[in-house]
Design a protein around this motif. Structure first.
Motif, PDB file in Angstrom:
ATOM      1  N   TYR A  92       0.937  -1.250  -0.001  1.00 31.48           N
ATOM      2  CA  TYR A  92       0.017   0.105   0.093  1.00 31.48           C
ATOM      3  C   TYR A  92       0.729   1.082  -0.036  1.00 31.48           C
ATOM      4  N   SER A  95       0.553   2.666  -3.442  1.00 31.06           N
ATOM      5  CA  SER A  95      -0.590   3.061  -4.005  1.00 31.06           C
ATOM      6  C   SER A  95      -0.831   4.525  -3.261  1.00 31.06           C
ATOM      7  N   ALA A  96      -0.168   4.808  -1.885  1.00 28.67           N
ATOM      8  CA  ALA A  96      -0.421   6.026  -1.373  1.00 28.67           C
ATOM      9  C   ALA A  96       0.420   7.112  -2.066  1.00 28.67           C
ATOM     10  N   LEU A 104      -5.806   6.853   1.339  1.00 27.82           N
ATOM     11  CA  LEU A 104      -5.311   5.619   1.648  1.00 27.82           C
ATOM     12  C   LEU A 104      -4.416   6.006   3.001  1.00 27.82           C
ATOM     13  N   PHE A 109      -4.379   1.063   5.389  1.00 30.96           N
ATOM     14  CA  PHE A 109      -4.687  -0.172   5.186  1.00 30.96           C
ATOM     15  C   PHE A 109      -3.588  -1.229   5.411  1.00 30.96           C
ATOM     16  N   GLY A 110      -2.393  -0.754   5.385  1.00 26.94           N
ATOM     17  CA  GLY A 110      -1.208  -1.549   5.943  1.00 26.94           C
ATOM     18  C   GLY A 110      -1.152  -1.737   7.174  1.00 26.94           C
TER      19      GLY A 110
END
Length: 222
Positions: A92, A95-96, A104, A109-110
């Motif tokens: 993630y 993606s961030a 995010l 999420f991590g």
């Protein structure tokens, strides 16, 4: 249970449970901006500056505590619903760095995946990460390829007619991959355990176990 996480819905399970994103940072973003604006007007290293800096730090700490408490509650809810929990193996941090980076980071999420893994270990549940490639482009019922854009939120398979929420279908694909992964490991272990039963296979004793001698034992001298 397969768990799919995203921005549209914080998580969606293979059982059909949907959880909306809480957005703790977004709800307190206005107050945080106001405190940071006041901090920028204070003279550095002054007493008023330190007081305002502590107010900003406390608000950041409050946001972090609310997010972590939400993550722990959702992790325990997942463990209450099933004994096997599978999630996607994604980085993630990459993606961030995109256009949805702030959202995010707010969802974290991590951190949530790490907490789920810890809670599963603490409660004696099984946790595993599966390959995330193509989980949103396959039908969980027939395995056929169903290509969808991000704007399409309903999974409608043209091959078997299965229709459900897109995120729920992703969770079901994650669950299927996790079960397949476990069954492969189980089959390997079964073959190894049954090897001693096959004809022509001898039982090899370890070195720590003394093996009986062949022939007669000498009689002790008088």
């Amino acid at each position: 249970m397969g768990v799919d996480i995203g921005l549209e819905k914080f998580l969606a399970t293979s059982d059909g449970v949907l959880v909306k994103p809480p957005q703790f940072f977004k709800t307190l973003q206005g107050k945080l901006k106001s405190l940071q604006r006041r901090l920028s007007r204070k003279q550095k290293r002054s007493k008023n500056y330190e007081k305002q800096r502590l107010k900003v730090a406390r608000l950041h700490h409050k946001i972090d505590n609310r997010r972590k408490d939400f993550h722990f509650k959702q992790a325990h809810a997942l463990c209450d619903a099933g004994d096997l929990v599978f999630m996607e193996d994604l980085d993630y941090r990459v993606s961030a760095k995109g256009m949805f980076g702030k959202h995010l980071l707010d969802a974290a999420f991590g951190q949530f995946r790490t907490i789920v893994k810890y809670v599963c270990w603490k409660r004696g549940k099984f946790f595993a990460e599966v390959d995330a490639r193509g989980t949103s482009q396959k039908c969980p019922e027939c395995g056929g390829e169903v290509k969808k854009d991000l704007s399409v939120r309903i999974h409608d398979c043209p091959h078997c007619g299965y229709k459900t929420d897109r995120d729920v279908a992703d969770g079901q694909n994650i669950r299927n991959r996790g079960i397949k992964l476990m069954s492969t490991v189980g089959q390997t272990g079964m073959e190894t355990a049954c090897a001693d039963e096959l004809p022509g296979v001898g039982l090899t004793l370890p070195r720590q176990v003394s093996q009986p001698r062949k022939g007669k034992t000498r009689k002790p001298k008088k």
